[in-house]
Motif scaffolding. Structure first.
Motif, mmCIF file in Angstrom:
data_model
loop_
_atom_site.group_PDB
_atom_site.id
_atom_site.type_symbol
_atom_site.label_atom_id
_atom_site.label_comp_id
_atom_site.label_asym_id
_atom_site.label_seq_id
_atom_site.Cartn_x
_atom_site.Cartn_y
_atom_site.Cartn_z
ATOM 1 N N PRO A 168 0.820 -1.220 0.000
ATOM 2 C CA PRO A 168 0.000 0.000 0.000
ATOM 3 C C PRO A 168 0.847 1.259 0.000
ATOM 4 C CG PRO A 168 -0.064 -1.072 2.138
ATOM 5 C CD PRO A 168 0.647 -2.009 1.221
ATOM 6 N N TYR A 169 0.254 2.299 -0.532
ATOM 7 C CA TYR A 169 0.926 3.595 -0.635
ATOM 8 C C TYR A 169 0.143 4.617 0.182
ATOM 9 C CZ TYR A 169 2.948 7.757 -2.786
ATOM 10 O OH TYR A 169 3.572 8.956 -3.006
ATOM 11 N N PHE A 170 0.850 5.287 1.080
ATOM 12 C CA PHE A 170 0.239 6.243 2.000
ATOM 13 C C PHE A 170 -0.175 7.511 1.258
ATOM 14 C CE2 PHE A 170 0.959 9.930 4.744
ATOM 15 C CZ PHE A 170 0.273 9.604 5.891
ATOM 16 N N LEU A 171 -1.390 7.991 1.509
ATOM 17 C CA LEU A 171 -1.915 9.144 0.792
ATOM 18 C C LEU A 171 -2.751 9.990 1.723
ATOM 19 C CD1 LEU A 171 -2.381 10.428 -2.110
ATOM 20 C CD2 LEU A 171 -4.527 9.152 -2.135
ATOM 21 N N GLY A 172 -2.652 11.297 1.563
ATOM 22 C CA GLY A 172 -3.663 12.160 2.165
ATOM 23 C C GLY A 172 -3.203 13.055 3.284
ATOM 24 N N SER A 173 -2.148 12.690 4.024
ATOM 25 C CA SER A 173 -1.824 13.482 5.200
ATOM 26 C C SER A 173 -0.514 14.229 5.109
ATOM 27 C CB SER A 173 -1.793 12.576 6.445
ATOM 28 O OG SER A 173 -3.051 12.001 6.659
ATOM 29 N N ALA A 174 0.224 14.037 4.010
ATOM 30 C CA ALA A 174 1.554 14.642 3.935
ATOM 31 C C ALA A 174 1.495 16.157 4.050
ATOM 32 C CB ALA A 174 2.232 14.248 2.632
ATOM 33 N N ASN A 175 0.442 16.781 3.558
ATOM 34 C CA ASN A 175 0.332 18.238 3.631
ATOM 35 C C ASN A 175 -0.799 18.680 4.543
ATOM 36 O OD1 ASN A 175 2.416 19.117 1.837
ATOM 37 N ND2 ASN A 175 1.216 18.252 0.166
ATOM 38 N N ALA A 176 -1.353 17.757 5.313
ATOM 39 C CA ALA A 176 -2.542 18.098 6.083
ATOM 40 C C ALA A 176 -2.274 18.311 7.568
ATOM 41 C CB ALA A 176 -3.603 17.011 5.912
ATOM 42 N N PHE A 177 -1.171 17.839 8.071
ATOM 43 C CA PHE A 177 -0.916 17.909 9.496
ATOM 44 C C PHE A 177 0.504 18.380 9.750
ATOM 45 C CE2 PHE A 177 -3.966 14.560 8.671
ATOM 46 C CZ PHE A 177 -5.019 14.898 9.514
ATOM 47 N N ALA A 207 10.682 5.133 4.077
ATOM 48 C CA ALA A 207 11.792 5.213 3.126
ATOM 49 C C ALA A 207 11.655 6.426 2.225
ATOM 50 C CB ALA A 207 11.868 3.947 2.285
ATOM 51 N N ALA A 208 10.435 6.851 1.988
ATOM 52 C CA ALA A 208 10.119 8.033 1.187
ATOM 53 C C ALA A 208 8.736 8.484 1.602
ATOM 54 C CB ALA A 208 10.170 7.720 -0.307
ATOM 55 N N ALA A 209 8.319 9.643 1.123
ATOM 56 C CA ALA A 209 6.996 10.149 1.459
ATOM 57 C C ALA A 209 5.941 9.150 0.991
ATOM 58 C CB ALA A 209 6.765 11.505 0.799
ATOM 59 N N GLY A 210 5.190 8.601 1.949
ATOM 60 C CA GLY A 210 4.128 7.679 1.603
ATOM 61 C C GLY A 210 4.536 6.235 1.458
ATOM 62 N N LEU A 211 5.810 5.912 1.693
ATOM 63 C CA LEU A 211 6.290 4.555 1.431
ATOM 64 C C LEU A 211 6.998 3.995 2.658
ATOM 65 C CD1 LEU A 211 6.833 2.262 -0.664
ATOM 66 C CD2 LEU A 211 9.058 3.339 -0.981
ATOM 67 N N MET A 212 6.465 2.904 3.190
ATOM 68 C CA MET A 212 7.120 2.234 4.303
ATOM 69 C C MET A 212 8.342 1.467 3.822
ATOM 70 S SD MET A 212 5.793 2.610 7.356
ATOM 71 C CE MET A 212 6.311 1.109 8.173
ATOM 72 N N GLY A 213 9.382 1.445 4.658
ATOM 73 C CA GLY A 213 10.578 0.692 4.327
ATOM 74 C C GLY A 213 10.377 -0.801 4.481
ATOM 75 N N ALA A 214 11.292 -1.564 3.904
ATOM 76 C CA ALA A 214 11.181 -3.024 3.919
ATOM 77 C C ALA A 214 11.441 -3.562 5.322
ATOM 78 C CB ALA A 214 12.161 -3.638 2.932
ATOM 79 N N PRO A 215 10.749 -4.638 5.729
ATOM 80 C CA PRO A 215 10.988 -5.255 7.035
ATOM 81 C C PRO A 215 12.272 -6.072 7.031
ATOM 82 C CG PRO A 215 9.369 -6.522 5.805
ATOM 83 C CD PRO A 215 9.691 -5.318 4.972
ATOM 84 N N ARG A 216 12.550 -6.712 8.176
ATOM 85 C CA ARG A 216 13.720 -7.595 8.270
ATOM 86 C C ARG A 216 13.628 -8.677 7.200
ATOM 87 N NH1 ARG A 216 12.923 -9.810 13.123
ATOM 88 N NH2 ARG A 216 14.201 -8.300 14.267
ATOM 89 N N THR A 217 14.753 -8.887 6.494
ATOM 90 C CA THR A 217 14.774 -9.860 5.402
ATOM 91 C C THR A 217 16.058 -10.677 5.485
ATOM 92 O OG1 THR A 217 13.533 -8.310 3.993
ATOM 93 C CG2 THR A 217 14.601 -10.172 2.906
ATOM 94 N N PHE A 218 15.936 -11.988 5.312
ATOM 95 C CA PHE A 218 17.083 -12.886 5.351
ATOM 96 C C PHE A 218 17.486 -13.247 3.918
ATOM 97 C CE2 PHE A 218 14.829 -13.457 9.335
ATOM 98 C CZ PHE A 218 15.851 -13.379 10.268
ATOM 99 N N LEU A 219 18.779 -13.103 3.627
ATOM 100 C CA LEU A 219 19.318 -13.390 2.306
ATOM 101 C C LEU A 219 20.410 -14.449 2.443
ATOM 102 C CD1 LEU A 219 19.886 -9.668 1.196
ATOM 103 C CD2 LEU A 219 17.755 -10.973 1.098
#
Length: 772
Positions: free
Chosen positions: A292-301, A753-765
């Motif tokens: 999902p992509y976060f929308l709506g509050s970046a300029n509202a609060f 990670a960016a406006a509206g974007l959550m960063g990746a969780p813990r990942t095993f490689l």
């Protein structure tokens, strides 16, 4: 129309991952057995790793782990200048070589840049829409075609996309800062260049098996070497072949990826002065379950926006996206004598992008996390057909002891956009009883009425082109002073075409845009000592202008005027030094002043669209790559920047504000430590500890849109993310074997990670590489 990409595909796991785990157990057991045969209670002493045979005269492979990933010659400063020594290049250039890409276990262009300071993720990424964008030196890389800030083999790329893979790239190069002379119309902040792997001088065979996205399996085969044909001279033909297959779930619950790559490079060396290089590749990437992509509050609060627990972030498995790319090209380098060199290249790219319905989260209450799920983003699929090329003539001569290399020629591209035959239809607003910060409790179910895909009208919807006519001189005075100077006459244009059905109903075709501008450059590098250089450079940037067109709400006094590309200027100065065992350190100061396009409101109520105002980004950058000691590799640095809107006549309330999506501070460091030989545990020799740390400071998610909400721009908090891992190099049946293991975001930190974007969780490689 290409094959329908919207049918369900198998998600069966591949067995290779378990093979890697089994191999790890076998080798560890073998090493343990060797250790048991040693003296039961040995005196433990630490010594330096034994040098390889012939170490005093054996050169380090450029960009290898043994060289600390330092690359001494690169093309990141543009194909025009050719390969320049990195220490003598009057720009800040960071190079991520193929061995570093492999040892970090990354498969996307975005992740390969994760330890370069001054680079932030843009607000669209592969997990949401299948594409990636970047903020470099405070400027967002998305924009009009040709201004995305990416190139392939030194040629402008088709768009802001990743060509689906980095496994077939010899290196990824980032030229930070203005580069209008080198590329014409391009991103103001910098340019990312991808360079293909070429044939090897001796036979090379490597197989890499593993997991690099969470819970999946992949295999990467890399073969190369000369092709000896009886009756023909040795070294006439060479080849390089990279094959990748990957499928499985990622670290995001509900998300699956599948991708494939076959990439070949072929060299023909008919005689010493002529080299012909061919390349062809096919790659595809498919993702089920966009995040999902976060929308709506970046300029509202006017507040620092909270983050969710990354363990609760979910993907929407009914949303999908695919990207399929075919590339073919030829490059010729002919040196008929000691004076002249002819260099030319042509690349063709056909990139198909499926329609993607994108899910947005509209946060109705950022304190409690209450939200509404909105399925937006319905649109057409499309194909981008791009021809790109260059032709240069280098002329070398000396006058009064001053060496000159004058280069003159042309580069450019033309891209046609074809609307395909499919459209994604989103269901509109769907309300769930949900909390954004605890998505694991959300009842995410596919809406009954979508999204779905339906046939649509296919047609050529647009054309874009850039043509750059260039001349420059590389002047060397003695062995200390290097001057680069030149000019680029850039011609850019675009056109958009309505659908045939729209034309039939009376739609008027928009006027075509075409304009030109001249960008000069001059730079000076002075070698203070053989190991230290000082440089200063000046360049201009070009950002596409437009044709002024009236709208329903605004009538312009200059309607129909063709606005030329608007300019930016950059001054950069710095020092480059080789320190330690083999480390290149760069300290640079830069100042970028970019003009803008804006709408001026006139006293009589009319409007004029014009160029003016400015955004000034001023900062200090420190980067390093190489070995500080023989057993310690460091890669990274820091970036301090003040990115401000200085003057926006159309929106004066933005004057003095922090630029959108740009953090004033970032610091990144990747390190490798080779364990020394411990008497009695010699089998541990070959173990390398790896780790990385990345910090990005707070940034604003937008700019105020009136005097009333200057103080209400959403502030995204800064974040620090760490990675830990190891690499173990040994031999199995006399063949080199390398085992790799990494945990990214090992604290499982939640962050934006960016406006509206959550960063990746813990990942095993994890991966296992076999060579023979």
């Amino acid at each position: 129309m290409k094959q329908n990409k919207f049918v369900a595909a198998t998600r069966a796991r591949r067995p290779e991952l378990w093979g890697c785990v089994s191999l790890l157990a076998v080798i560890v057991a073998t090493g343990a057995a060797q250790a048991e045969q040693a003296t039961p209670v040995p005196d433990i002493s630490v010594t330096a790793p034994p040098p390889p045979p012939g170490a005093p005269s054996a050169p380090l492979m450029d960009g290898s782990a043994e060289a600390g990933y330092r690359v001494k010659d690169e093309t990141g400063s543009g194909s025009f200048w050719g390969s320049l020594p990195t220490q003598d290049t009057p720009y800040t250039v960071n190079v991520v070589p193929s061995q570093m890409i492999q040892n970090m276990q990354v498969y996307t262009l975005q992740d390969s840049l994760k330890y370069i300071p001054g680079v932030q993720s843009g607000n669209n990424t592969q997990n949401t829409t299948g594409t990636s964008s970047y903020v470099i030196r405070g400027f967002y890389s998305a924009g009009s075609p040709g201004a995305w800030g990416q190139s392939f083999e030194g040629l402008p790329a088709a768009g802001g996309y990743e060509f689906n893979a980095v496994e077939d790239k010899e290196r990824v190069e980032l030229l930070q800062g203005v580069n209008g002379f080198l590329y014409g119309v391009n991103n103001v902040g910098g340019n990312i260049n991808m360079v293909l792997k070429r044939p090897t001088a001796t036979p090379y065979f490597a197989i890499n098996l593993g997991n690099n996205a969470g819970d999946n399996a992949y295999v990467h085969a890399d073969f190369g070497g000369p092709i000896d044909i009886p009756g023909l001279s040795e070294g006439l033909f060479g080849y390089r072949l990279n094959i990748v297959g990957q499928t499985g779930d990622t670290s995001y619950p509900g998300q699956t990826i599948q991708r494939n790559l076959i990439s070949g490079a072929f060299d023909i060396h008919p005689f010493e002065s002529l080299l012909i290089q061919l390349n062809a590749s096919h790659a595809n990437f498919h993702i089920w379950g966009n995040t999902p992509y976060f929308l709506g509050s970046a300029n509202a609060f006017g507040m620092a926006i909270p983050t969710a627990d990354p363990a609760t972030v979910r993907a929407f498995p009914w949303l999908q996206h695919s990207d399929e790319t075919d590339i073919g090209g030829v490059k010729i380098n002919w040196k008929p004598n000691d004076i002249f060199t002819v260099r030319t290249e042509w690349q063709y790219t056909d990139e198909y992008l499926s329609p993607a319905a994108v899910t947005y989260d509209s946060i109705t209450n950022p304190i409690t996390g209450s939200m509404t799920i909105k399925d937006y983003g319905g649109g057409n699929d499309s194909s981008l057909y791009t021809h790109a090329g260059y032709a240069y003539l280098d002329t070398k001569f000396s006058v009064l002891g001053i060496d000159n290399r004058i280069t003159a020629g042309f580069n450019g591209f033309v891209m046609m956009t074809n609307r395909g035959g499919w459209t994604s239809v989103a269901p509109g607003t769907v309300i769930y009883p949900c909390n954004y910060y605890q998505q694991s409790s959300c009842n995410f179910i596919q809406p009954a009425n979508g999204p779905y895909y339906k046939p649509s009208e296919g047609y050529i919807s647009g054309k874009n082109f850039i043509r750059n006519y260039m001349i420059g001189d590389e002047i060397k005075i003695g062995d200390k002073l290097i001057i680069l100077a030149g000019g680029n006459y850039a011609h850019t244009g675009s056109a958009s075409y309505p659908a045939p059905s729209a034309l039939a109903t009376g739609t008027i075709r928009s006027p075509e845009y075409s304009s030109s501008a001249l960008t000069p450059t001059v730079s000076v590098t002075y070698k203070v000592l053989p190991w230290i250089s000082a440089y200063a450079s000046y360049q201009q940037s070009l950002t596409p202008g437009t044709v002024v067109i009236n709208s329903a709400s605004q009538v312009y006094t200059n309607a129909g005027e063709v606005l030329p590309p608007y300019r930016g200027t950059q001054w950069e100065g710095g020092v480059k030094a080789t320190v330690g065992a083999n480390m290149l350190a760069t300290l640079a100061y830069f100042r970028i002043d970019r003009a803008n396009l804006y709408t001026q409101t006139n006293p009589n109520g009319t409007f004029t669209y014009m160029e003016g105002g400015s955004q000034i980004n001023e900062g200090v950058e420190f980067t390093m790559s190489g070995k500080l000691r023989e057993d310690l590799t460091l890669y990274g640095g820091f970036n301090l920047i003040n990115p401000r809107v200085q003057n926006n006549p159309g929106s004066p309330w933005q004057n003095g504000q922090l630029a959108q999506d740009s953090s004033p501070i970032s610091g990144k460091l990747y390190a490798e430590y080779d364990l020394p030989v411990i008497v009695g545990s010699e089998w541990l020799h070959g173990l390398t500890l790896t780790g990385g740390y990345s910090y990005t400071g707070p940034f604003h998610g937008g700019l105020p849109n009136s005097w009333a909400n200057i103080a209400t721009v959403g502030r995204y908090p800064g974040y620090a993310v760490g990675d830990l891992g190891f690499r173990y190099a040994t031999k199995f049946d006399e063949h080199p074997v390398t085992l790799r293991f990494t945990v990214t975001n090992f604290t499982n930190k939640g962050y934006w990670a960016a406006a509206g974007l959550m960063g990746a969780p813990r990942t095993f490689l994890a991966s296992a590489e076999f060579k023979w």
